[in-house]
Design a protein around this motif. Structure first.
Motif, mmCIF file in Angstrom:
data_model
loop_
_atom_site.group_PDB
_atom_site.id
_atom_site.type_symbol
_atom_site.label_atom_id
_atom_site.label_comp_id
_atom_site.label_asym_id
_atom_site.label_seq_id
_atom_site.Cartn_x
_atom_site.Cartn_y
_atom_site.Cartn_z
ATOM 1 N N ARG A 78 8.952 -22.759 -24.411
ATOM 2 C CA ARG A 78 8.655 -24.386 -24.068
ATOM 3 C C ARG A 78 7.153 -24.478 -23.639
ATOM 4 N N ASP A 79 6.625 -23.518 -22.743
ATOM 5 C CA ASP A 79 5.222 -23.831 -22.120
ATOM 6 C C ASP A 79 4.216 -23.347 -23.283
ATOM 7 N N ALA A 81 3.750 -23.849 -26.941
ATOM 8 C CA ALA A 81 4.074 -24.543 -28.350
ATOM 9 C C ALA A 81 3.629 -23.725 -29.386
ATOM 10 N N GLY A 102 11.112 -31.619 -29.782
ATOM 11 C CA GLY A 102 10.386 -30.958 -28.751
ATOM 12 C C GLY A 102 10.733 -30.962 -27.272
ATOM 13 N N ARG A 103 11.764 -31.842 -26.821
ATOM 14 C CA ARG A 103 12.229 -31.919 -25.495
ATOM 15 C C ARG A 103 13.518 -31.171 -25.316
ATOM 16 N N ASN A 105 14.131 -28.077 -24.799
ATOM 17 C CA ASN A 105 14.307 -27.085 -23.681
ATOM 18 C C ASN A 105 13.896 -27.540 -22.174
ATOM 19 N N HIS A 106 13.710 -29.186 -22.086
ATOM 20 C CA HIS A 106 13.611 -29.544 -21.005
ATOM 21 C C HIS A 106 14.953 -30.436 -20.718
ATOM 22 N N ARG A 157 5.460 -33.104 -32.011
ATOM 23 C CA ARG A 157 6.666 -32.220 -31.494
ATOM 24 C C ARG A 157 6.097 -31.301 -30.376
ATOM 25 N N ALA A 158 5.028 -30.529 -30.739
ATOM 26 C CA ALA A 158 4.448 -29.448 -29.715
ATOM 27 C C ALA A 158 4.110 -30.243 -28.416
ATOM 28 N N GLN A 161 6.581 -31.077 -25.736
ATOM 29 C CA GLN A 161 6.919 -29.807 -24.908
ATOM 30 C C GLN A 161 6.370 -29.630 -23.679
ATOM 31 N N PRO A 163 3.167 -28.502 -23.052
ATOM 32 C CA PRO A 163 2.903 -27.101 -23.093
ATOM 33 C C PRO A 163 1.649 -26.811 -22.126
#
Length: 281
Positions: A78-79, A81, A102-103, A105-106, A157-158, A161, A163
């Motif tokens: 997630r961190d 990207a 992109g969310r 994993n959050h 999308r990245a 995240q 990132p």
């Protein structure tokens, strides 16, 4: 500080990445160049842990990334990207939903399975699309967009995240010069505005020189050049790309994304710089 220590990846008897050691400070924009098969993509995939190093270690902020498992590994992905050459969008979903992915994993597993996104997440996604100049495509199916538009959706999308690092694997390889500039401008903006480390694989030398403050050259899986764009001399380029049968190096205009190649070559000649002899990559 991001660190790689003697990172190696073997596929059977073939060594794709051979004992790479690098220190990359937070906030640098790094271009990785080299011929096809030099190990560039494998290196990025190991950093993101899509592939496991055969040996060596990868560290970020004091944590050994190469040893992460389970949720800790998912947090790292997630961190860190990843932006791919082929975009990796879901063609039958609309652009906004692709960005919202992109969310994942959050969020909780239940909310992800149900596809429930908050109002704040949707606002954030629209803002990311606006930043990249494609907010008007939000409700289009991703598969209907041009390649340049799809790559900008992948960058949006990245961004979703949030990132700490962005890896871009040949992000402009399939794009025309104008769209290549738009994508590279977007990556540089992310690097400069958020102070996020960006590591991108590139085939084009002019792009690496124009956008990256540091260039890493790879050949046969090893780092053979690591320095500033101004240090990427003709001899260094030969070391990275090799020579043809006659021992001549490449003509850099062959790897250029410039819309006006003849003008670029003329400018070099007027400055007293002779292009390298022609040779295929």
């Amino acid at each position: 500080m991001f660190k790689l220590r003697n990172v190696t990846r073997r596929f059977g008897k073939k060594t794709a990445v051979d004992s790479v050691t690098l220190d990359i400070p937070q906030g640098q924009m790094v271009g990785v160049i080299g011929r096809s098969g030099a190990g560039k993509s494998t290196l990025l995939r190991m950093i993101n842990r899509l592939q496991q190093p055969t040996s060596g270690s990868i560290h970020f902020a004091g944590v050994e990334v190469s040893g992460l498992r389970g949720q800790a590994l998912r947090n790292w992905q997630r961190d860190c990207a990843m932006i791919f050459q082929q975009y990796n969008l879901v063609p039958r979903l609309d652009v906004l939903t692709n960005v919202l992915l992109g969310r994942l994993n959050h969020r909780s597993t239940v909310m992800s399975l149900l596809g429930l996104f908050t109002r704040e997440e949707r606002i954030h996604a629209i803002a990311a699309l606006e930043r990249l100049g494609i907010e008007q495509t939000a409700l289009q199916m991703a598969g209907t967009l041009s390649g340049g538009q799809q790559q900008r959706v992948a960058i949006a999308r990245a961004l979703m995240q949030n990132p700490k690092m962005v890896l871009a694997d040949e992000p402009i390889a399939s794009l025309d010069p104008l769209n290549a500039k738009i994508v590279m401008d977007a990556l540089r903006d992310i690097n400069e505005r958020e102070g996020i480390t960006v590591i991108t694989n590139l085939h084009t030398l002019d792009t690496a020189r124009n956008y990256c403050e540091r260039i890493v050259g790879m050949a046969a899986g090893r780092v053979v050049f690591d320095g500033k764009p101004s240090e990427l001399t003709a001899d260094a380029v030969k070391q990275i790309y090799g020579t043809d049968r006659d021992g001549a190096g490449i003509d850099e205009t062959m790897t250029s994304t410039s819309i006006n190649i003849p003008a670029a070559a003329a400018a070099k000649q007027s400055a007293g710089l002779q292009p390298l002899a022609l040779a295929g990559l």
